[in-house]
Design an enzyme around this catalytic site. Sequence first.
Site, short mmCIF file in Angstrom:
data_model
loop_
_atom_site.label_atom_id
_atom_site.label_comp_id
_atom_site.label_asym_id
_atom_site.label_seq_id
_atom_site.Cartn_x
_atom_site.Cartn_y
_atom_site.Cartn_z
N VAL B 111 0.75 -0.90 -0.09
CA VAL B 111 -0.08 0.14 0.04
C VAL B 111 0.72 1.36 -0.04
CG1 VAL B 111 -1.48 1.28 1.39
CG2 VAL B 111 -1.98 -1.20 1.15
N ASN B 151 0.67 -5.91 8.19
CA ASN B 151 1.84 -5.46 7.86
C ASN B 151 1.99 -3.62 7.26
OD1 ASN B 151 4.59 -4.52 7.22
ND2 ASN B 151 5.08 -6.72 6.80
N ILE B 153 3.89 -2.22 5.49
CA ILE B 153 4.50 -1.83 4.26
C ILE B 153 3.81 -2.89 3.35
CG2 ILE B 153 6.67 -0.93 5.12
CD1 ILE B 153 7.77 -3.93 4.49
N GLU B 154 2.86 -3.72 3.78
CA GLU B 154 2.13 -4.50 2.66
C GLU B 154 0.71 -4.18 2.62
OE1 GLU B 154 3.45 -9.00 2.83
OE2 GLU B 154 4.80 -8.32 4.38
N MET B 155 -0.34 -4.81 3.49
CA MET B 155 -1.57 -4.53 3.13
C MET B 155 -2.26 -3.27 4.26
SD MET B 155 -2.64 -8.28 2.40
CE MET B 155 -4.22 -8.32 1.44
#
Lengths: 258, 363
Positions: B111, B151, B153-155
Amino acid sequence: MKRLPFVFVTLVFSGCNSAPKPEKAKVPVSTTAPKVEYFHVDAATAGAVHGRVSFAGKKPVRKKIDVSEDPMCAKMHAAGLYDESVVVNPNGTLANVFVYVKQGLEGKTFEPSKEPVVIDQKGCRFAPRVFGIQTGQPLNVVNSDPVTHNIHPLAQVNRAWNQSQDPQTEPLKRRFLQREVMIRVKCNIHSWMRAWIGAVEHPYFAVSAQPDGSFELPNLPPGDYTIEAWHEVYGVQEQKITVKPSGKEDVSFTFKGE
Amino acid sequence: MEPTPRTSSQPAAWAPLFVIVLSAVSCSSPKEAAKAPPPAGPVGTPIEIPVPLGLPPVAAPANNKPTVETVALGKKLYYDTKLSADDTVSCASCHGPAHGFTDGSPVSTGVGGKQGGRSAPTVLNAAYSPVQFWDGRAASLEEQAGGPIANPIEMNLPHEAAVRKLNADGEYPKLFEKAFGPGPATIEKVQMAIASFERTVISGNSPFDRYQFGGDKKALSPAAARGLAIFKDAAKGNCVKCHTIDDKYALFSDGKFHNLGVGMNAEGELADLGRYTQTKVEADKGAFRTPTLRNIAQTAPYMHDGSAKTLRRVVDFYVGGGNSNPQLDKDIKKLELSGREREDLVAFLESLTGEIPKEVLSQ
């Protein structure tokens, strides 16, 4: 149960006692850090050694290298890649001879150059093949080829290391900390690739040039020296010389072929 | 790069293979029921996951045996960007079928364009891995599935927010009830459903499997067959030491952690300590979980940091003996392989592209 608080108290105390120790230790460490006194050459009296490396005998026929391990390397050398262990210049001199001050600089400490020495992996060869580096001077390893390379200095005195490097990656940065003449370097991926590194603790080293076999050791303080010349096939030779204040000494070596 | 599943030798759908074992397995025993709070569990129609040639049966935790309903719900969740903070990223964004259930990038983008330091591992055959993530920090697929959702830095969607979003959705509440019985969606149910779906994302029946386990000696090209011999030969490639081949199946992973020296910074230090970040054991520094090699031709770039662009470069890296560092695995040594042998190894790796059930692909 009653003893428990007592135990705690002693623990705390011992903790307090031991805690300041490292603090105390820190102070002398920072103040007595060995301060290196670097030797500075007096420009008014500095001399130089220059010369040339000659080759006597029959010029060896260079062997064609089998590059079939890597089709990309083969493509880069459609006309063939030839062995470079002996490079005789057109004027009969010998290139790739490492020349350095072997003895005579004892007791003098020279500041390592901050300028990196660069070794490139280009055309599936190490370039340069023979070079010197000052101990502590940065070595930058570059891969200009479109293939994965590997650089493996087989150091005996210094720490040996082995590192593969993909194309278009940032240079690897390494140093050698001890004198070692020479360090053989190979590529584990391309068996024909060779380089030789001479690591010395001062800046007085050179490699006999292509195309004229010359070398120069400038800015040398006056004194008595042993100069050694090393070649990967023909071995080592040495000569003793005296450099007078502002003197330019000429030293020549001759290596004999078969 | 789109994996085109060939179903000629496999049933077109699993439906006929579904084994109805009903309550005995999925219902909680009286002992479990006595515990509080009662754990979530599937209530639908249990299925047996069909296993292609070359793979062992798929195991699942006793409390999350796959059902038609949990697998379907898990699939919907897997492909749904609603599980990310701004509805832009789904599980499949980084583990998508177009790239062998990876994303084709050295490291993934989450994201807001945020990037991490590790390459998305394939979900293919993750069902067989004893631990998940490159550093093994999740002990199960269920545990793993919760990680990337929250997370940053992920979703980047905290679990409470994710659950709130799903419960407010027009479709999800009834799908959760079908899969897990009455009650709202919980993060536990989300993780269980995704894990169940992932257990169906498997790849086998590759040319290698037909050659090795199916008796079809023509399934491999001569180069790939020579490559297989090199792969197995302890004096040549010795790849099987970690990328295992068993008598009846091949997972191509020992499920353990090894240091190859991948990911050294310019100064020659390990940039990512890998398994060590979980165990704090010195010998685990720079060690990463052995990945499967299934469908490896589709999952470039390679290694935990995505640093190797092609299979040839991976082979060359191993020929070079890895990168020296104090924790280098003892089995990583310079390999004596001719140019042809290196090409044979690549040909063999390319023979590991197997069949992926078409049911696991997005519609």
